[in-house]
Structure formats: C-alpha cells, structure tokens
Enzyme design. Sequence first.
Site, PDB file in Angstrom:
ATOM      1  N   PHE A 192      34.214 -19.648  -8.291  1.00  0.00           N
ATOM      2  CA  PHE A 192      33.885 -20.988  -8.404  1.00  0.00           C
ATOM      3  C   PHE A 192      34.384 -21.455  -9.493  1.00  0.00           C
ATOM      4  CE2 PHE A 192      30.613 -24.189 -10.014  1.00  0.00           C
ATOM      5  CZ  PHE A 192      30.414 -25.085  -8.869  1.00  0.00           C
ATOM      6  N   VAL A 193      34.812 -22.906  -9.396  1.00  0.00           N
ATOM      7  CA  VAL A 193      35.276 -23.966 -10.204  1.00  0.00           C
ATOM      8  C   VAL A 193      34.683 -25.146 -10.315  1.00  0.00           C
ATOM      9  CG1 VAL A 193      37.502 -25.267 -11.162  1.00  0.00           C
ATOM     10  CG2 VAL A 193      37.648 -22.900 -10.251  1.00  0.00           C
ATOM     11  N   ARG A 199      41.086 -28.475  -7.593  1.00  0.00           N
ATOM     12  CA  ARG A 199      42.550 -28.870  -7.053  1.00  0.00           C
ATOM     13  C   ARG A 199      43.434 -29.165  -8.215  1.00  0.00           C
ATOM     14  NH1 ARG A 199      38.467 -30.650  -4.184  1.00  0.00           N
ATOM     15  NH2 ARG A 199      38.356 -32.614  -5.478  1.00  0.00           N
ATOM     16  N   LYS A 200      43.267 -28.214  -9.076  1.00  0.00           N
ATOM     17  CA  LYS A 200      44.558 -28.205 -10.407  1.00  0.00           C
ATOM     18  C   LYS A 200      45.139 -26.726 -10.582  1.00  0.00           C
ATOM     19  CE  LYS A 200      42.146 -32.148 -12.368  1.00  0.00           C
ATOM     20  NZ  LYS A 200      41.702 -32.625 -11.206  1.00  0.00           N
ATOM     21  N   PHE A 202      43.035 -24.114 -11.073  1.00  0.00           N
ATOM     22  CA  PHE A 202      42.485 -23.352 -12.032  1.00  0.00           C
ATOM     23  C   PHE A 202      41.880 -21.999 -11.081  1.00  0.00           C
ATOM     24  CE2 PHE A 202      41.842 -27.108 -14.440  1.00  0.00           C
ATOM     25  CZ  PHE A 202      42.813 -26.812 -15.301  1.00  0.00           C
ATOM     26  N   GLY A 203      41.559 -22.481  -9.860  1.00  0.00           N
ATOM     27  CA  GLY A 203      41.018 -21.105  -8.633  1.00  0.00           C
ATOM     28  C   GLY A 203      41.969 -20.211  -8.497  1.00  0.00           C
ATOM     29  N   VAL A 231      36.993 -25.211   5.243  1.00  0.00           N
ATOM     30  CA  VAL A 231      38.627 -25.100   5.647  1.00  0.00           C
ATOM     31  C   VAL A 231      39.472 -25.467   4.187  1.00  0.00           C
ATOM     32  CG1 VAL A 231      37.942 -26.196   7.803  1.00  0.00           C
ATOM     33  CG2 VAL A 231      38.280 -27.652   5.919  1.00  0.00           C
ATOM     34  N   TYR A 237      43.087 -19.957   0.330  1.00  0.00           N
ATOM     35  CA  TYR A 237      43.260 -18.330   0.484  1.00  0.00           C
ATOM     36  C   TYR A 237      44.525 -17.798   1.141  1.00  0.00           C
ATOM     37  CZ  TYR A 237      38.558 -18.151  -1.604  1.00  0.00           C
ATOM     38  OH  TYR A 237      37.410 -18.350  -2.326  1.00  0.00           O
TER      39      TYR A 237
END
Length: 266
Positions: A192-193, A199-200, A202-203, A231, A237
């Site tokens: 979790f972020v 969208r940077k 980090f995940g 989605v 992933y």
Amino acid sequence: MIFLIKTIIVCLSSSIYKKKPLTRTHENQKHSFITGPQPMAAAAPPPTPEPATSLPETTPIFTRIRLATPSDVPHIHKLIHQMAVFERLTHLFSATESSLAATLFSPTTQPFHSFTIFLLEASPNPFAVSTLDSNPFFTPLTKLVNLRVPLEDPERETFKSMDDVTVVGFVLFFPNYSTVLGKPGFYVEDLFVRECYRRKGFGRMLLSAVARHAVKMGCGRVEWVVHDWNVNAIRFYEEMGADILNEWRICRLTGEALQTYDGGAD
C-alpha cells in the site's frame, strides 16, 4: 480618289509601327542592357538563434526503505485503515494498535522468518545516520527521486516519523513454501502507498525490495493476490513481470466458519 486611299494607308502604317512608350519594366530592362547587371542586394542577416531549451525543473525527494519497528505501529495501523477504505473492506476492519504490536512484533518473531514489514519513507533532505542503519537483519535502501511535479501531502504531520521524514507506504510479507519447487518463498499480504504518492514508482520500489531479498535468501517465488476490479494494479503487476493466475481461486476459512472448529470436531 487613289491619292486619298494612299494617304489613309500611309497614316495607318505610321500608327501601327509607332513605338510604344516604355513602361517602367521596359525602362529597367533597357537600362540593364546598356549599363550591365545591377549589383546584387546584400544578403539578409542570419536568423537569431533560438535560446537553448532548458531542462524541466524537478523536485528532489529522498526515499528510504527500512524494516518497521514497534514504534511504527501507530503509522502502520493508519496505513492499514486507509488500505481497507481503498479495498472497500472497512466493514471487516477490526485491527487495533495493540493487536498489531502483539502479533507483528512479538519477542519471538524474526524478520524474513516470520511477519515482516518494509516501510517506505520520504524526506526533502538526505536521511541522517541513525540506529536504523545498523539493523542486523536489513540495511535500509535509500534512493533520490526527482519528481516532475511538486508533491503536496495534506497528511504530512499525521504520518511524520521523525523531523522532516514522512511515512509513504508499506509492504507486509511472510515466508511460505513451494513443495513443487522444493524452495521457500514469500507471500505478500499487503502492498500500500498513500494516495498522494501513487503513480510515482514507490509501489515498484517496495515490491522490488521484497523480490530482491527473496533472491538473496534463495527463495523460489514471491506471490500475492489482487482484486479483479483493480485494473491499475493488475497492469502494474504485469509490467513488473508477474503472471496473473486466473485459473486459481482463493479458498478461505474465517469468522464463524473458522470458529466452528474450536471444539476440535472433525
């Protein structure tokens, strides 16, 4: 009569062969013919060079991935609640700071051999040297990230972990085993972020840290599940190289169904 006709013819002939007055163009051509070609016009000055395009301004942010400690439980609890909101599972949310501290950080648990949490933190300044750098199980991973758009974090104070350091997200995982491979692995329970940091990349940083340590420990695989409606996560992933196993279904005993086994009945 003959004389009159002859006079008319002579007059007409004079009119036909009378030179026309030179137009301005003809005068220029005549002058050019007599005096030769006029000098060429001076060459136009070269165009003014355009200023060099400057590189887009970026906002530097320092990041660190480290092992969570018991003092991080309040932040972990808030992150899990935000994740439950995002996953539409608040009706099942019953975790407390006490239950998390007792189960995730009991004296008998050891990172990577039990429940393990990586925290991702961010700071506008380089991280100061601290006792976290000497953790015997994991050396923190630091990275400088240049953001194209300045980041606004409305919950900066809520998730402040120290001075100007803010908690961005977490990943929780634990060991499992593949009998087919004959190797241990990691199962990722949560990734979790926080919203303003998504969208940077980090995940990807968090999941990559788990995969990197799995390789270091000789694990055969890292696996997790994803909601079929998410989605964006599925696409993320797949870009990471993961296979989405649509032929598998999760089987789960929980709540009252699990409690029916309390009496040891078959």
